[in-house]
Each structure stands twice: as C-alpha cells, then as structure tokens.
Motif scaffolding. Structure first.
Motif, PDB file in Angstrom:
ATOM      1  N   GLY A   1      19.361  36.256  23.954  1.00  0.00           N
ATOM      2  CA  GLY A   1      19.914  37.480  23.394  1.00  0.00           C
ATOM      3  C   GLY A   1      20.750  38.253  24.397  1.00  0.00           C
ATOM      4  O   GLY A   1      20.936  37.851  25.543  1.00  0.00           O
ATOM      5  N   HIS A   2      21.294  39.394  23.944  1.00  0.00           N
ATOM      6  CA  HIS A   2      22.056  40.257  24.832  1.00  0.00           C
ATOM      7  C   HIS A   2      21.109  40.918  25.821  1.00  0.00           C
ATOM      8  O   HIS A   2      20.080  41.480  25.452  1.00  0.00           O
ATOM      9  N   ARG A   3      21.476  40.855  27.083  1.00  0.00           N
ATOM     10  CA  ARG A   3      20.664  41.448  28.131  1.00  0.00           C
ATOM     11  C   ARG A   3      21.408  42.619  28.762  1.00  0.00           C
ATOM     12  O   ARG A   3      22.633  42.709  28.700  1.00  0.00           O
ATOM     13  N   ALA A   4      20.660  43.515  29.376  1.00  0.00           N
ATOM     14  CA  ALA A   4      21.283  44.580  30.161  1.00  0.00           C
ATOM     15  C   ALA A   4      21.859  43.949  31.427  1.00  0.00           C
ATOM     16  O   ALA A   4      21.167  43.202  32.122  1.00  0.00           O
ATOM     17  N   GLU A   5      23.124  44.230  31.694  1.00  0.00           N
ATOM     18  CA  GLU A   5      23.785  43.606  32.830  1.00  0.00           C
ATOM     19  C   GLU A   5      24.526  44.656  33.658  1.00  0.00           C
ATOM     20  O   GLU A   5      25.035  45.646  33.129  1.00  0.00           O
ATOM     21  N   GLN A   6      24.579  44.395  34.949  1.00  0.00           N
ATOM     22  CA  GLN A   6      25.490  45.125  35.830  1.00  0.00           C
ATOM     23  C   GLN A   6      26.668  44.205  36.100  1.00  0.00           C
ATOM     24  O   GLN A   6      26.485  43.058  36.524  1.00  0.00           O
ATOM     25  N   THR A   7      27.874  44.690  35.823  1.00  0.00           N
ATOM     26  CA  THR A   7      29.063  43.878  36.037  1.00  0.00           C
ATOM     27  C   THR A   7      30.046  44.647  36.911  1.00  0.00           C
ATOM     28  O   THR A   7      30.065  45.884  36.927  1.00  0.00           O
ATOM     29  N   ALA A   8      30.862  43.903  37.646  1.00  0.00           N
ATOM     30  CA  ALA A   8      31.839  44.530  38.523  1.00  0.00           C
ATOM     31  C   ALA A   8      33.019  43.592  38.738  1.00  0.00           C
ATOM     32  O   ALA A   8      32.884  42.365  38.660  1.00  0.00           O
ATOM     33  N   TYR A   9      34.149  44.203  38.999  1.00  0.00           N
ATOM     34  CA  TYR A   9      35.342  43.454  39.412  1.00  0.00           C
ATOM     35  C   TYR A   9      35.850  44.109  40.687  1.00  0.00           C
ATOM     36  O   TYR A   9      35.996  45.335  40.750  1.00  0.00           O
ATOM     37  N   GLY A  10      36.094  43.292  41.709  1.00  0.00           N
ATOM     38  CA  GLY A  10      36.526  43.858  42.972  1.00  0.00           C
ATOM     39  C   GLY A  10      37.692  43.117  43.588  1.00  0.00           C
ATOM     40  O   GLY A  10      37.986  41.972  43.250  1.00  0.00           O
ATOM     41  N   LEU A  11      38.363  43.804  44.502  1.00  0.00           N
ATOM     42  CA  LEU A  11      39.421  43.225  45.306  1.00  0.00           C
ATOM     43  C   LEU A  11      39.157  43.558  46.766  1.00  0.00           C
ATOM     44  O   LEU A  11      38.701  44.664  47.088  1.00  0.00           O
ATOM     45  N   VAL A  12      39.447  42.610  47.633  1.00  0.00           N
ATOM     46  CA  VAL A  12      39.333  42.842  49.070  1.00  0.00           C
ATOM     47  C   VAL A  12      40.696  43.285  49.575  1.00  0.00           C
ATOM     48  O   VAL A  12      41.663  42.520  49.549  1.00  0.00           O
ATOM     49  N   LEU A  13      40.783  44.537  50.016  1.00  0.00           N
ATOM     50  CA  LEU A  13      42.044  45.160  50.410  1.00  0.00           C
ATOM     51  C   LEU A  13      42.098  45.364  51.920  1.00  0.00           C
ATOM     52  O   LEU A  13      41.055  45.493  52.576  1.00  0.00           O
ATOM     53  N   PRO A  14      43.314  45.447  52.480  1.00  0.00           N
ATOM     54  CA  PRO A  14      43.414  45.876  53.877  1.00  0.00           C
ATOM     55  C   PRO A  14      42.835  47.277  54.030  1.00  0.00           C
ATOM     56  O   PRO A  14      42.914  48.100  53.107  1.00  0.00           O
ATOM     57  N   ALA A  15      42.280  47.554  55.197  1.00  0.00           N
ATOM     58  CA  ALA A  15      41.640  48.851  55.422  1.00  0.00           C
ATOM     59  C   ALA A  15      42.616  50.003  55.203  1.00  0.00           C
ATOM     60  O   ALA A  15      42.232  51.067  54.704  1.00  0.00           O
ATOM     61  N   ALA A  16      43.888  49.799  55.553  1.00  0.00           N
ATOM     62  CA  ALA A  16      44.871  50.878  55.379  1.00  0.00           C
ATOM     63  C   ALA A  16      45.047  51.243  53.910  1.00  0.00           C
ATOM     64  O   ALA A  16      45.245  52.414  53.565  1.00  0.00           O
ATOM     65  N   ASP A  17      44.968  50.258  53.028  1.00  0.00           N
ATOM     66  CA  ASP A  17      45.061  50.545  51.595  1.00  0.00           C
ATOM     67  C   ASP A  17      43.835  51.314  51.123  1.00  0.00           C
ATOM     68  O   ASP A  17      43.933  52.277  50.353  1.00  0.00           O
TER      69      ASP A  17
END
Length: 378
Positions: free
Chosen positions: A144-160
């Motif tokens: 069944g449908h479960r409670a989920e934690q989802t995320a999307y990330g990018l690794v950026l240069p520190a200056a950004d």
C-alpha cells in the motif's frame, strides 16, 4: 557453513558484518554489487556517532542552523560521512563477500540455506536481512501507500550556495521553512568545496514525486540567478516500515524498521546497534540458530525501543496533518527546546521518559491550532 550470512551490502549490512567478524563469527555478505559506490549523502549528529575515525568524516560544518519562521542556531554539531572512508573502515575485516542476488531462504532447526537467483545455495546458521525497504527475506516491500520522505538535490559550487544562504560553505542548514512552501531547503557542505542543496518533503503519503521537488528547486535557483546544474541526488525513504514480527530471519537497518519515523534517519542507528546485535548473536549461537535469532531480535527491539517507536509514529502522524505554515511554527517550538530535550526525541531510541517529556513540552508550548494537530483533532 558460515555463522552469519547478511543479505545486503549497504552501510547497515556492512556495519553488522564488521561487528560480527570482530566477534569472531564466520561472516558472509551477499549483494548484487557489494562494492558499488554508495550514492546517498549521509548526515548525522556528532553525538550519535562518537569515536568515528577521521577518514569517515567528510565534513564537520562550523555551524548548524535551522529555520522555522526564524533562525535557530543549534548547539549540536552535524557531520557529513565520507562514503568511501566509511566503506573502507567497515570492510577492513575478514568477511566473505559473495556477488549475487538473494532470491529466498529455507530454514530448519539447525540453520538456513540462502538461495540466490542463479540457484546457488549458501548454508548458514543465521540469516540477516539488510536489504532495505525491499525486505527480500523478511516479508517483502511494505504494501500500500506508505508515508515517505522524498527529496531532490543538486551538488553546487560553494559560491553558488552562498548566494542562497550566506555562510553556506561552512554552515549546515538542517531545514529552512521560511518561504511557506510545502517542502523545506536542506544545505550541507560536503567538505570538498561543494554544497548539497536539497528540496525535501518531510513526510507525505505517498511520497511527493522527485520531478515536483526538482521543479521547486530549479525555480528557487533561478530566482537567485543560478543555473540548475551539478550532480543530482534523489532521496526516497519509507518512514513507516512495519516492525518485524516473529520469524527465522534477523532483519537489520531499514528492513528492521530502524528509520526514525519523524526524521527519516537510520544510518547512525544501524552503526550504533551493530555491535550490540553482533554480541547477542555471538553469545547465543552455541545454544543454536533459533536462540541466536531470538537474542538478536530482542536486542534490536526491546520493549523500551518499541514504546519510543510508537510515540515517534504518533509524531509522524501529527506532522503529516500540518500545513506548511504550521510546520514552520512547530519547528520554531521544537528548536527552542533545550538541546538535551531535542536530543532525547531525535536520538533517544530507548528513552521513554525523555521522548514523552519532549512531546509534552512541545504540546504545552504550542498555540491552540498546533495543539489541535498534535492531538489529532484537526
């Protein structure tokens, strides 16, 4: 015949393999790609993992902050684990490694036989399922449908990253809810001149799709005049994996329900518990495989741990009822609590009084509309 066979070559599986081998148990680890790089970024509170050797730590940011509607500077230090260093530390033990996909297991009074997809058969006294939420040997994926934690990330240069939040190159931003969006920002310096920036949905059933979170992050970056570039990271954590019932297999890691229902964290818990579970296996194995399995399961889920988990699951349900504005206000309340009280809730896995006290203090400090969410009345 081996003493312990572990199905799964993630950090949890290797942590238990290391602990078992150090106890003198003949240990085998089976995984389809046992030495494949671990792609996820693992963070942990420093006080959860005392004594880690320096090569296991990729980054120890100088400051950790969190934002509800306002800034909170946290006294607890936050660490980023170095995946290669962690693997090297965990794998410098005499463990037999078998490359293959586990398909099933057969159990008897004197041990078990693990069957691989290519029909190889491996005899062992005790089987451990460390296959994550797939739970290949302990019930299969949760239905069944479960409670989920989802995320999307990018690794950026520190200056950004600095253009998103000043001080980002040496500041871990544990969460940032300030703009009223239904997801929060998470910034983590990786120790190599780059910063992981993630758009994270704390808890939703089913999980918010990665594409939706990616669109929010790209919009945020564009508003700061930044390009959405860099290595991607996708996160999907099942927060309510069922706790193990009786069985002939020892589940471990995510497969054992070790994910904190309200935070999504599990790696530090697996690293801390691995020596205890290995000690239980070693101490009971002379009495037979069934006794060893019982001892390990009892160590994993004591009565105290089950009670705390029930309270945490209640907290998960409360968080899922809150709007973005209410979540921001709730975390203002949480991060205003004394450090010891915060730690009891996030890290006190068997601390019933501390967990209950943290929840009670939050309830007393909350305004009526947040209390209603916490009490389940709205």
């Amino acid at each position: 015949m081996t003493d312990v066979l572990i199905a799964g070559g993630g950090p949890a599986g290797w942590a238990l393999a290391r602990a078992c081998a150090r106890r003198g148990l003949a240990t085998t680890l089976v995984d389809a790609a046992p030495l494949a790089p671990w792609r996820a970024t693992y963070g942990a509170w420093a006080d959860e993992l005392p004594g880690l050797p320096p090569p296991v730590i990729a980054s120890a940011p100088g400051e950790t902050v969190a934002f509800g509607t306002r800034e909170h500077r946290l006294a607890r230090r936050y660490l980023v684990l170095d995946n290669e260093g962690l693997r090297e530390w965990l794998t410098t033990v005499p463990v037999t490694v078998v490359t293959g996909r586990v398909a099933g297991a057969e159990h008897g009074r004197h041990g078990s036989t693990v069957v691989l997809a290519d029909e190889r058969r491996l005899a062992t006294a005790v089987v451990v399922d460390a296959s994550g939420a797939h739970r290949v040997l302990s019930g299969g994926p949760p239905r069944g449908h479960r409670a989920e934690q989802t995320a999307y990330g990018l690794v950026l240069p520190a200056a950004d990253a600095e253009r998103l939040i000043p001080g980002a190159p040496d500041t871990a931003v544990f969460m940032d809810w300030r703009d009223g969006a239904p997801s929060f920002r998470y910034l983590l310096p990786l120790g190599d001149g780059s910063v992981l920036v993630e758009e994270t949905c704390l808890a939703h059933r089913p999980g918010v799709p990665a594409g939706e979170l990616a669109a929010r992050l790209r919009t945020r970056l564009a508003a700061a005049g930044l390009q959405a570039r860099g290595r991607e990271e996708h996160v999907r954590i099942v927060l309510d994996v069922p706790l193990p019932s009786r069985g002939a297999v020892v589940p471990f890691g995510v497969a054992a329900g070790l994910v904190h229902p309200a935070t999504g964290y599990s790696v530090a818990t697996a690293l801390r518990l691995a020596p205890r579970v290995a000690a239980a296996l070693a101490g009971a194995l002379d009495a037979g495989p069934e006794a060893a399995v019982r001892a390990a399961r009892k160590t994993l889920w004591t009565a105290e741990a089950r009670a705390v988990h029930t309270l945490r699951r209640y907290g998960l349900r409360a968080l899922r009822r809150m709007s973005p504005a209410e979540l921001a206000e709730f975390f203002d309340l949480f991060f205003a609590l004394p450090e010891a009280v915060q730690r009891a809730y996030t890290s006190g896995r068997e601390d019933i009084p501390g967990t209950a006290a943290a929840m009670a203090r939050l309830f007393r400090a909350a305004p009526p509309r947040i209390r209603a969410r916490l009490a389940g009345r709205r």
